[in-house]
Design a protein around this motif. Structure first.
Motif, PDB file in Angstrom:
ATOM      1  N   GLU A   8       0.826  -1.216   0.000  1.00 16.97           N
ATOM      2  CA  GLU A   8       0.000   0.000   0.000  1.00 16.97           C
ATOM      3  C   GLU A   8       0.854   1.257   0.000  1.00 16.97           C
ATOM      4  OE1 GLU A   8      -3.381   2.162   2.840  1.00 16.97           O
ATOM      5  OE2 GLU A   8      -2.760   0.089   3.230  1.00 16.97           O
ATOM      6  N   GLN A   9       1.908   1.276   0.811  1.00 16.99           N
ATOM      7  CA  GLN A   9       2.761   2.466   0.883  1.00 16.99           C
ATOM      8  C   GLN A   9       3.558   2.675  -0.398  1.00 16.99           C
ATOM      9  OE1 GLN A   9       4.536   3.228   5.044  1.00 16.99           O
ATOM     10  NE2 GLN A   9       4.030   1.047   5.120  1.00 16.99           N
ATOM     11  N   PHE A  10       4.046   1.597  -0.981  1.00 19.07           N
ATOM     12  CA  PHE A  10       4.794   1.736  -2.233  1.00 19.07           C
ATOM     13  C   PHE A  10       3.870   2.153  -3.374  1.00 19.07           C
ATOM     14  CE2 PHE A  10       8.291  -0.267  -0.075  1.00 19.07           C
ATOM     15  CZ  PHE A  10       9.410   0.190  -0.759  1.00 19.07           C
ATOM     16  N   ASN A  11       2.604   1.741  -3.322  1.00 20.39           N
ATOM     17  CA  ASN A  11       1.647   2.195  -4.334  1.00 20.39           C
ATOM     18  C   ASN A  11       1.493   3.712  -4.299  1.00 20.39           C
ATOM     19  OD1 ASN A  11       1.062  -0.332  -5.352  1.00 20.39           O
ATOM     20  ND2 ASN A  11      -0.715  -0.687  -4.003  1.00 20.39           N
ATOM     21  N   VAL A  12       1.446   4.256  -3.100  1.00 26.39           N
ATOM     22  CA  VAL A  12       1.241   5.693  -2.938  1.00 26.39           C
ATOM     23  C   VAL A  12       2.526   6.477  -3.215  1.00 26.39           C
ATOM     24  CG1 VAL A  12       0.678   7.518  -1.283  1.00 26.39           C
ATOM     25  CG2 VAL A  12      -0.629   5.387  -1.298  1.00 26.39           C
ATOM     26  N   LEU A  13       3.659   5.980  -2.707  1.00 24.61           N
ATOM     27  CA  LEU A  13       4.892   6.775  -2.705  1.00 24.61           C
ATOM     28  C   LEU A  13       5.805   6.513  -3.894  1.00 24.61           C
ATOM     29  CD1 LEU A  13       5.729   6.425   1.100  1.00 24.61           C
ATOM     30  CD2 LEU A  13       4.670   8.363  -0.053  1.00 24.61           C
ATOM     31  N   TYR A  14       5.707   5.339  -4.476  1.00 23.07           N
ATOM     32  CA  TYR A  14       6.610   4.987  -5.582  1.00 23.07           C
ATOM     33  C   TYR A  14       5.854   4.447  -6.790  1.00 23.07           C
ATOM     34  CZ  TYR A  14      10.461   5.587  -2.273  1.00 23.07           C
ATOM     35  OH  TYR A  14      11.362   6.112  -1.367  1.00 23.07           O
ATOM     36  N   GLY A  15       4.596   4.844  -6.904  1.00 18.05           N
ATOM     37  CA  GLY A  15       3.827   4.431  -8.074  1.00 18.05           C
ATOM     38  C   GLY A  15       3.673   2.934  -8.206  1.00 18.05           C
ATOM     39  N   GLY A  16       3.694   2.240  -7.085  1.00 21.12           N
ATOM     40  CA  GLY A  16       3.524   0.793  -7.113  1.00 21.12           C
ATOM     41  C   GLY A  16       4.759   0.017  -7.521  1.00 21.12           C
ATOM     42  N   LYS A  17       5.861   0.713  -7.728  1.00 19.73           N
ATOM     43  CA  LYS A  17       7.097   0.040  -8.168  1.00 19.73           C
ATOM     44  C   LYS A  17       7.899  -0.420  -6.958  1.00 19.73           C
ATOM     45  CE  LYS A  17       7.428   2.696 -12.464  1.00 19.73           C
ATOM     46  NZ  LYS A  17       8.244   3.672 -13.255  1.00 19.73           N
ATOM     47  N   ILE A  18       7.817  -1.716  -6.685  1.00 21.32           N
ATOM     48  CA  ILE A  18       8.605  -2.286  -5.596  1.00 21.32           C
ATOM     49  C   ILE A  18       9.838  -2.925  -6.204  1.00 21.32           C
ATOM     50  CG2 ILE A  18       8.641  -3.960  -3.712  1.00 21.32           C
ATOM     51  CD1 ILE A  18       5.630  -3.654  -3.477  1.00 21.32           C
ATOM     52  N   ASN A  19      10.930  -2.205  -6.130  1.00 18.72           N
ATOM     53  CA  ASN A  19      12.214  -2.734  -6.616  1.00 18.72           C
ATOM     54  C   ASN A  19      13.290  -2.299  -5.658  1.00 18.72           C
ATOM     55  OD1 ASN A  19      13.061  -0.018  -7.410  1.00 18.72           O
ATOM     56  ND2 ASN A  19      11.703  -0.263  -9.188  1.00 18.72           N
ATOM     57  N   ASN A  20      14.474  -2.881  -5.798  1.00 21.62           N
ATOM     58  CA  ASN A  20      15.512  -2.639  -4.791  1.00 21.62           C
ATOM     59  C   ASN A  20      15.952  -1.184  -4.756  1.00 21.62           C
ATOM     60  OD1 ASN A  20      18.403  -2.317  -6.076  1.00 21.62           O
ATOM     61  ND2 ASN A  20      17.419  -3.926  -7.273  1.00 21.62           N
ATOM     62  N   LEU A  21      15.876  -0.468  -5.879  1.00 20.60           N
ATOM     63  CA  LEU A  21      16.276   0.936  -5.876  1.00 20.60           C
ATOM     64  C   LEU A  21      15.325   1.759  -5.019  1.00 20.60           C
ATOM     65  CD1 LEU A  21      18.063   3.246  -6.779  1.00 20.60           C
ATOM     66  CD2 LEU A  21      16.679   3.444  -8.850  1.00 20.60           C
ATOM     67  N   ASN A  22      14.027   1.531  -5.174  1.00 21.89           N
ATOM     68  CA  ASN A  22      13.059   2.287  -4.385  1.00 21.89           C
ATOM     69  C   ASN A  22      13.098   1.885  -2.909  1.00 21.89           C
ATOM     70  OD1 ASN A  22      12.168   3.786  -6.561  1.00 21.89           O
ATOM     71  ND2 ASN A  22      10.498   2.366  -7.066  1.00 21.89           N
ATOM     72  N   VAL A  23      13.334   0.596  -2.644  1.00 22.98           N
ATOM     73  CA  VAL A  23      13.473   0.148  -1.259  1.00 22.98           C
ATOM     74  C   VAL A  23      14.661   0.834  -0.608  1.00 22.98           C
ATOM     75  CG1 VAL A  23      13.970  -1.825   0.234  1.00 22.98           C
ATOM     76  CG2 VAL A  23      12.352  -2.076  -1.672  1.00 22.98           C
ATOM     77  N   ARG A  24      15.778   0.837  -1.318  1.00 19.89           N
ATOM     78  CA  ARG A  24      16.983   1.469  -0.775  1.00 19.89           C
ATOM     79  C   ARG A  24      16.795   2.972  -0.643  1.00 19.89           C
ATOM     80  NH1 ARG A  24      21.217   0.876  -4.295  1.00 19.89           N
ATOM     81  NH2 ARG A  24      19.995  -0.110  -5.948  1.00 19.89           N
ATOM     82  N   ASN A  25      16.061   3.571  -1.578  1.00 14.69           N
ATOM     83  CA  ASN A  25      15.811   5.006  -1.484  1.00 14.69           C
ATOM     84  C   ASN A  25      14.992   5.344  -0.242  1.00 14.69           C
ATOM     85  OD1 ASN A  25      13.515   7.282  -2.315  1.00 14.69           O
ATOM     86  ND2 ASN A  25      15.618   7.868  -2.796  1.00 14.69           N
ATOM     87  N   ALA A  26      14.021   4.503   0.084  1.00 13.91           N
ATOM     88  CA  ALA A  26      13.200   4.763   1.263  1.00 13.91           C
ATOM     89  C   ALA A  26      14.044   4.713   2.535  1.00 13.91           C
ATOM     90  CB  ALA A  26      12.063   3.745   1.331  1.00 13.91           C
ATOM     91  N   ILE A  27      14.902   3.688   2.651  1.00 17.26           N
ATOM     92  CA  ILE A  27      15.771   3.589   3.828  1.00 17.26           C
ATOM     93  C   ILE A  27      16.733   4.773   3.869  1.00 17.26           C
ATOM     94  CG2 ILE A  27      17.525   2.207   5.000  1.00 17.26           C
ATOM     95  CD1 ILE A  27      16.228  -0.275   3.693  1.00 17.26           C
ATOM     96  N   ALA A  28      17.312   5.102   2.708  1.00 17.00           N
ATOM     97  CA  ALA A  28      18.254   6.223   2.644  1.00 17.00           C
ATOM     98  C   ALA A  28      17.563   7.542   2.983  1.00 17.00           C
ATOM     99  CB  ALA A  28      18.886   6.303   1.253  1.00 17.00           C
TER     100      ALA A  28
END
Length: 604
Positions: A411-431
């Motif tokens: 749900e959060q990735f749908n809102v914040l990253y356009g539904g794209k769950i990939n390692n770049l977006n995951v790492r960007n969120a942590i960063a």
């Protein structure tokens, strides 16, 4: 004869009148090249020519006293050129101002460059050291600089700048003086930093003077003159070891940054938003001094409270490790300013890791990560942790799959990253979460921001020692106190201190961690490590890459002794001076008292 004289007078008057009518009226331009480029260019030529003139008079057959005198004059004019060089010829500035340390550039195994510096600092050390200078070494540096200064004049790029560029030049010069110029960074033998800062300010004053008639508010122009005059007086009246740098930065540097902002409004210009410093910064120690987006990957989504919250959840989630028991927060404990209190980190199944766990607050303001610099950006650093067999020991695709199996994350990735769950977006969120850890709300910050007046005399003395006699700030640059070099903050430095295995300084043993030696196996980089921050240092013991120093007293004793070399160890490429700092016990206590004021509110 009288008629002839009258004709000449009338001709001269008409010529003057014609010239005045045809001379362009200089004003601020927002969409065209600055009308002051020629004035600044001619001033630049003047100061470079003067630096070259005195440099040409230095010769190995001249007396040492004459060479010293001519060096000081050349250096004086170079310092007047410095603000313009930093703005418009940065690579030559770095070269001409380089410390007397071997420069090693490592691109890959087949492209390793080693270069001895040929700079003003090298000449200073050759001419003013206790030993007689080696003529062949001196001549080599002189030959380079005698050719380089005219080369810089010939190949300048002062043609297409706009007025906002020149205002930024003044802003960067002001920041450079406060964060590096007055610390002794580039005058290691003579400690001429205060006098040379005066030369910088004289150039700032000259450029402001060129713009005198463009100020809509003449009071603003007068404020500039008054402020520069006051700053110069304080520097001239001061002594390197005793000047109150705290007051200088608080009452002068910050005032000048406010004047830069007022001038931008008066001129109707805006400083560039794609640089490391926030264009509207008015306080060196404020949360808005840095332009945080310029320390993130290009194209990264904006930092938002929602992305920070997602990153925090991921940071604390142990399911991303192969054992399901280890998260980022396992080693980076918030109450310890995101360290773990152990000499070396503890990884999967209790395995001791290679090095001490670094703190995370303000980590965004570095350009490389890990003690050996193998991580390129926060996102890149996360890859190293995930893949490390003694840490998460997981591949990035598996981490993505775990997130895709969690409805809350979907749900959060749908809102914040356009539904794209990939390692770049995951790492960007942590960063993004880590990038948010920059409150600038310590006791010291609050005092610098005029929010309170609570610093003790000892704490202020400690800051002044840190910035001066103790030479701490020549590696730990304000305001983040990492090794990221002002005023562009585009490079993080590495140092070889000759760190020992323990604190038995009477019987020292050099630590055997090779540091930056790997992966390219360059001997000249053995034992080099990235410069860490001193922010929150009261909460991040033990210290150094190997966690060998349990207390701040241990750290200061080591530095005061001159590092490994000062303790008698063979450290051929040590960057720390082996000479004792000659700090008294009270001075050591004052420096520690200052460093303890850098604890953020969350960790007090």
């Amino acid at each position: 004869m009288k008629f002839l004289n009258l004709v000449l007078v009338l001709s001269s008057f008409l010529l003057l009148l014609f010239s005045c009518k045809n001379e362009p009226i200089k004003s601020i331009t927002t969409d065209k090249d600055s009308l002051f480029n020629e004035d600044i260019r001619q001033y630049y030529f003047k100061v470079l020519d003067s630096a070259a003139f005195y440099m040409a008079k230095i010769d190995t057959i001249s007396s040492l006293s004459d060479n010293k005198a001519n060096f000081l004059k050349s250096r004086e004019w170079y310092k007047r050129a410095e603000p313009i060089m930093i703005a418009y010829d940065y690579e030559n500035y770095l070269s001409m101002n380089a410390p007397n340390l071997l420069k090693v550039e490592m691109e890959d195994f087949t492209d390793i460059k080693k270069q001895k510096p040929k700079s003003y600092q090298v000449i200073e050390e050759l001419l003013f050291a206790e030993e007689k200078p080696l003529n062949n070494e001196l001549q080599s540096v002189l030959d380079y600089l005698k050719a380089r200064i005219p080369y810089m004049r010939k190949n300048h790029i002062i043609y297409k700048q706009r007025d906002r560029h020149h205002l930024k030049m003044l802003r960067d010069a002001i920041v450079n003086i406060a964060t590096k110029g007055i610390t002794g960074f580039d005058s290691p033998i003579l400690a001429n930093s205060l006098k040379e800062a005066v030369y910088n300010y004289e150039t700032i004053s000259t450029v402001i003077g060129m713009y005198k008639n463009t100020f809509k508010d003449n009071n603003l122009y007068e404020s500039w003159l008054k402020e520069i005059t006051s700053s110069i007086k304080m520097l001239k009246d001061g002594d390197f070891d005793t000047i109150d740098r705290y007051t200088f930065i608080k009452d002068h540097t910050n005032k000048q940054l406010q004047l830069v902002n007022s001038t931008a409004k008066d001129w109707g210009v805006q400083l560039n938003t794609s640089r490391a410093l926030d264009p509207a910064a008015t306080n060196v120690f404020s949360k808005t001094f840095f332009n945080k987006k310029m320390f993130a990957l290009q194209g990264s989504p904006p930092i938002s409270e929602e992305r920070i919250a997602l990153g925090k959840q991921l940071f604390n989630d142990p399911s991303f490790s192969s054992t399901g028991t280890m998260s980022c927060a396992t080693c980076h404990i918030k109450e310890k300013a995101f360290t773990d209190g152990k000499p070396k980190g503890i990884g999967k199944n209790g395995a001791e890791l290679q090095r001490n766990t670094p703190t995370l607050p303000y980590a965004v303001y570095q350009r490389t990560f890990f003690y050996d610099g193998r991580g390129d950006g926060l996102e890149g650093q996360i890859v190293g942790v995930v893949n490390n067999e003694n840490e998460f020991h997981l591949d990035l695709n598996t981490m993505d799959d775990k997130i895709k199996g969690n409805p809350k994350y979907i749900e959060q990735f749908n809102v914040l990253y356009g539904g794209k769950i990939n390692n770049l977006n995951v790492r960007n969120a942590i960063a993004t979460y880590i990038r948010s850890l920059t409150p600038f709300d310590s006791k010291f910050d609050r005092n610098m921001q005029n929010l309170e007046n609570t610093l003790t005399t000892e704490e202020i003395e400690g800051f002044n020692l840190f910035m001066g006699k103790a030479a701490c700030a020549t590696c730990h640059f304000p305001p983040a106190f990492y090794g990221t070099v002002p005023p562009k903050y585009d490079e993080t430095e590495f140092e070889n201190l000759g760190v020992t295995q323990n604190t038995d300084f009477a019987h020292p043993v050099l630590d055997n961690d090779p540091g930056l030696y790997y992966p390219y196996e360059v001997d000249e980089k053995r034992n080099f490590f990235k410069t860490s921050t001193v922010r929150n240092i009261d909460k991040t013991a033990p210290y150094m890459h190997n966690g060998a120093f349990e207390t701040l007293e241990d750290v200061l004793e080591f530095y005061n002794a001159g590092g490994g070399q000062g303790l008698g160890l063979d450290v051929p490429y040590q960057t720390l001076s082996p000479d004792s700092l000659l700090l008294s016990d009270n001075e050591t206590k004052a420096i520690i008292a200052f460093m303890k004021t850098l604890t953020d509110k969350d960790y007090e």
